[in-house]
Scaffold this motif. Structure first.
Motif, PDB file in Angstrom:
ATOM      1  N   LEU A 145      25.708  30.121 -15.346  1.00 41.79           N
ATOM      2  CA  LEU A 145      25.675  29.254 -14.167  1.00 41.79           C
ATOM      3  C   LEU A 145      26.197  27.850 -14.431  1.00 41.79           C
ATOM      4  CD1 LEU A 145      22.175  30.222 -12.707  1.00 41.79           C
ATOM      5  CD2 LEU A 145      24.417  31.123 -12.068  1.00 41.79           C
ATOM      6  N   ASP A 146      25.991  27.365 -15.645  1.00 42.41           N
ATOM      7  CA  ASP A 146      26.389  25.981 -15.936  1.00 42.41           C
ATOM      8  C   ASP A 146      26.358  25.756 -17.442  1.00 42.41           C
ATOM      9  OD1 ASP A 146      27.104  23.320 -15.630  1.00 42.41           O
ATOM     10  OD2 ASP A 146      25.416  22.801 -14.330  1.00 42.41           O
ATOM     11  N   HIS A 147      26.975  24.672 -17.854  1.00 43.31           N
ATOM     12  CA  HIS A 147      26.889  24.195 -19.231  1.00 43.31           C
ATOM     13  C   HIS A 147      26.595  22.703 -19.135  1.00 43.31           C
ATOM     14  CE1 HIS A 147      28.825  23.928 -23.518  1.00 43.31           C
ATOM     15  NE2 HIS A 147      27.654  23.322 -23.439  1.00 43.31           N
ATOM     16  N   VAL A 148      25.413  22.312 -19.598  1.00 47.20           N
ATOM     17  CA  VAL A 148      24.969  20.921 -19.499  1.00 47.20           C
ATOM     18  C   VAL A 148      25.017  20.269 -20.876  1.00 47.20           C
ATOM     19  CG1 VAL A 148      23.039  19.399 -18.917  1.00 47.20           C
ATOM     20  CG2 VAL A 148      23.511  21.414 -17.507  1.00 47.20           C
ATOM     21  N   ILE A 149      25.636  19.099 -20.940  1.00 46.05           N
ATOM     22  CA  ILE A 149      25.718  18.336 -22.187  1.00 46.05           C
ATOM     23  C   ILE A 149      24.768  17.149 -22.087  1.00 46.05           C
ATOM     24  CG2 ILE A 149      27.201  16.999 -23.725  1.00 46.05           C
ATOM     25  CD1 ILE A 149      29.571  18.640 -22.685  1.00 46.05           C
ATOM     26  N   VAL A 150      23.895  17.020 -23.073  1.00 47.38           N
ATOM     27  CA  VAL A 150      22.884  15.960 -23.090  1.00 47.38           C
ATOM     28  C   VAL A 150      23.274  14.909 -24.123  1.00 47.38           C
ATOM     29  CG1 VAL A 150      20.450  15.428 -23.518  1.00 47.38           C
ATOM     30  CG2 VAL A 150      21.090  17.591 -22.412  1.00 47.38           C
ATOM     31  N   GLY A 151      23.256  13.643 -23.713  1.00 49.15           N
ATOM     32  CA  GLY A 151      23.581  12.558 -24.633  1.00 49.15           C
ATOM     33  C   GLY A 151      22.362  12.093 -25.408  1.00 49.15           C
ATOM     34  N   ALA A 152      22.586  11.180 -26.337  1.00 52.74           N
ATOM     35  CA  ALA A 152      21.478  10.581 -27.080  1.00 52.74           C
ATOM     36  C   ALA A 152      20.597   9.805 -26.105  1.00 52.74           C
ATOM     37  CB  ALA A 152      22.018   9.670 -28.173  1.00 52.74           C
ATOM     38  N   ALA A 153      19.444   9.344 -26.585  1.00 48.15           N
ATOM     39  CA  ALA A 153      18.463   8.682 -25.718  1.00 48.15           C
ATOM     40  C   ALA A 153      19.123   7.663 -24.793  1.00 48.15           C
ATOM     41  CB  ALA A 153      17.405   8.002 -26.569  1.00 48.15           C
ATOM     42  N   GLY A 154      18.941   7.876 -23.497  1.00 47.90           N
ATOM     43  CA  GLY A 154      19.528   6.969 -22.517  1.00 47.90           C
ATOM     44  C   GLY A 154      20.945   7.329 -22.122  1.00 47.90           C
ATOM     45  N   GLY A 155      21.511   8.353 -22.763  1.00 50.44           N
ATOM     46  CA  GLY A 155      22.903   8.721 -22.490  1.00 50.44           C
ATOM     47  C   GLY A 155      23.087   9.625 -21.292  1.00 50.44           C
ATOM     48  N   GLY A 156      21.977  10.164 -20.770  1.00 52.48           N
ATOM     49  CA  GLY A 156      22.072  11.013 -19.588  1.00 52.48           C
ATOM     50  C   GLY A 156      22.648  12.387 -19.888  1.00 52.48           C
ATOM     51  N   TYR A 157      23.307  12.967 -18.897  1.00 50.46           N
ATOM     52  CA  TYR A 157      23.829  14.323 -19.050  1.00 50.46           C
ATOM     53  C   TYR A 157      25.081  14.508 -18.206  1.00 50.46           C
ATOM     54  CZ  TYR A 157      21.935  15.246 -14.401  1.00 50.46           C
ATOM     55  OH  TYR A 157      21.684  15.200 -13.052  1.00 50.46           O
ATOM     56  N   VAL A 158      25.793  15.587 -18.508  1.00 52.18           N
ATOM     57  CA  VAL A 158      26.979  15.971 -17.738  1.00 52.18           C
ATOM     58  C   VAL A 158      26.907  17.467 -17.482  1.00 52.18           C
ATOM     59  CG1 VAL A 158      29.449  16.440 -17.989  1.00 52.18           C
ATOM     60  CG2 VAL A 158      28.593  14.143 -18.363  1.00 52.18           C
ATOM     61  N   SER A 159      27.257  17.874 -16.279  1.00 51.49           N
ATOM     62  CA  SER A 159      27.331  19.286 -15.915  1.00 51.49           C
ATOM     63  C   SER A 159      28.791  19.698 -15.816  1.00 51.49           C
ATOM     64  CB  SER A 159      26.634  19.520 -14.567  1.00 51.49           C
ATOM     65  OG  SER A 159      27.086  20.722 -13.964  1.00 51.49           O
ATOM     66  N   LEU A 160      29.184  20.691 -16.621  1.00 55.72           N
ATOM     67  CA  LEU A 160      30.568  21.158 -16.552  1.00 55.72           C
ATOM     68  C   LEU A 160      30.855  21.838 -15.220  1.00 55.72           C
ATOM     69  CD1 LEU A 160      30.373  20.577 -19.648  1.00 55.72           C
ATOM     70  CD2 LEU A 160      32.008  22.434 -19.944  1.00 55.72           C
ATOM     71  N   LYS A 161      29.832  22.426 -14.624  1.00 58.20           N
ATOM     72  CA  LYS A 161      30.031  23.046 -13.308  1.00 58.20           C
ATOM     73  C   LYS A 161      30.353  21.983 -12.269  1.00 58.20           C
ATOM     74  CE  LYS A 161      27.992  26.215  -9.961  1.00 58.20           C
ATOM     75  NZ  LYS A 161      26.830  27.096  -9.648  1.00 58.20           N
ATOM     76  N   GLU A 162      29.602  20.887 -12.287  1.00 55.30           N
ATOM     77  CA  GLU A 162      29.857  19.806 -11.336  1.00 55.30           C
ATOM     78  C   GLU A 162      31.230  19.186 -11.550  1.00 55.30           C
ATOM     79  OE1 GLU A 162      25.407  18.150 -10.171  1.00 55.30           O
ATOM     80  OE2 GLU A 162      26.575  17.064 -11.674  1.00 55.30           O
ATOM     81  N   GLN A 163      31.696  19.219 -12.794  1.00 57.76           N
ATOM     82  CA  GLN A 163      33.017  18.662 -13.095  1.00 57.76           C
ATOM     83  C   GLN A 163      34.138  19.689 -12.921  1.00 57.76           C
ATOM     84  OE1 GLN A 163      33.127  16.722 -16.937  1.00 57.76           O
ATOM     85  NE2 GLN A 163      32.002  14.956 -16.169  1.00 57.76           N
ATOM     86  N   CYS A 164      33.754  20.891 -12.464  1.00 60.10           N
ATOM     87  CA  CYS A 164      34.741  21.973 -12.239  1.00 60.10           C
ATOM     88  C   CYS A 164      35.527  22.288 -13.512  1.00 60.10           C
ATOM     89  CB  CYS A 164      35.701  21.599 -11.111  1.00 60.10           C
ATOM     90  SG  CYS A 164      34.887  21.305  -9.534  1.00 60.10           S
ATOM     91  N   LYS A 165      34.811  22.346 -14.647  1.00 59.14           N
ATOM     92  CA  LYS A 165      35.463  22.628 -15.925  1.00 59.14           C
ATOM     93  C   LYS A 165      34.992  23.944 -16.529  1.00 59.14           C
ATOM     94  CE  LYS A 165      36.484  17.821 -16.984  1.00 59.14           C
ATOM     95  NZ  LYS A 165      36.249  16.658 -17.879  1.00 59.14           N
ATOM     96  N   MET A 166      34.511  24.842 -15.657  1.00 59.17           N
ATOM     97  CA  MET A 166      34.072  26.149 -16.129  1.00 59.17           C
ATOM     98  C   MET A 166      35.072  27.231 -15.736  1.00 59.17           C
ATOM     99  SD  MET A 166      29.962  25.985 -15.556  1.00 59.17           S
ATOM    100  CE  MET A 166      29.765  27.658 -16.159  1.00 59.17           C
TER     101      MET A 166
END
Length: 200
Positions: free
Chosen positions: A179-200
């Motif tokens: 369904l998605d691939h989520v990348i988590v940053g270091a403390a305070g870095g937040g996250y990115v969803s590859l699905k939301e970025q249309c990179k899947m």
């Protein structure tokens, strides 16, 4: 930074602007680095003995557990933010890349979460066989991929994108939707969803 100073001052019963707290912050500029420090490393700082180091480590571990979602509650994933909230306590403070898989039911209830790869500072090696083994064994309908970037930069690399597409293809063949691939940053870095970025 002010919150961290106050936390350390309270834990160690030291002045927030004193030598001990200043030295701790100089050596461990964020809470993640401090969590990964050993008792021996912390106690080597002048003014902190092994007893205070043990107390500090115990409090930091308590903070980590408090911020970890209760596994006894049935968790439903509705958005990338839900994924982030589920894994952030475990992933934000890691010093090397960890790649996890979250197995889901047909209604997106979390069935399990497991680590399938631990890599280096900026890469982890993931084989489709390992990624889907637990999902097949537990009869999951879908899954979400998650990994951390030890830096605060959550931008997906070309390797991240290629791996995601490969796992999506494998999942399609065996009937487990990625369904998605989520990348988590270091403390305070937040996250990115590859699905939301249309990179899947």
């Amino acid at each position: 930074m002010e919150k961290m100073r106050n936390l350390l001052a309270g834990c160690l019963r030291e002045s927030a602007n004193g030598y001990v707290v200043d030295t701790l912050i100089e050596n461990y500029p964020n809470i993640g680095e401090l969590m990964n420090a050993t008792e021996k490393e912390i106690s080597s700082i002048k003014g902190i003995g092994i007893v205070k180091a043990k107390q500090l480590k115990s409090i930091l571990e308590f903070v980590r557990k408090v911020n970890t979602p209760d596994a006894s509650k049935r968790i439903i994933i509705r958005s990338p933010k839900d994924v982030y909230e589920l894994v952030r306590a475990d992933m934000e403070f890691l010093e090397v890349e960890h790649f996890d898989v979250i197995g889901l039911s047909t209604k997106n209830h979390v069935i399990f979460k497991e680590n399938i790869s631990i890599g280096s500072l900026n890469a982890s090696i993931v084989h489709p066989r390992e990624a889907f083994k637990g999902l097949i064994r537990r009869s999951c309908a879908a899954c979400i991929l998650v990994h951390n970037h030890p830096s605060s930069d959550t931008s997906p690399s070309n390797e991240d994108i290629l791996l995601t597409k490969k796992l999506v293809e494998c999942g399609s063949i065996i009937g487990i939707e990625v369904l998605d691939h989520v990348i988590v940053g270091a403390a305070g870095g937040g996250y990115v969803s590859l699905k939301e970025q249309c990179k899947m």
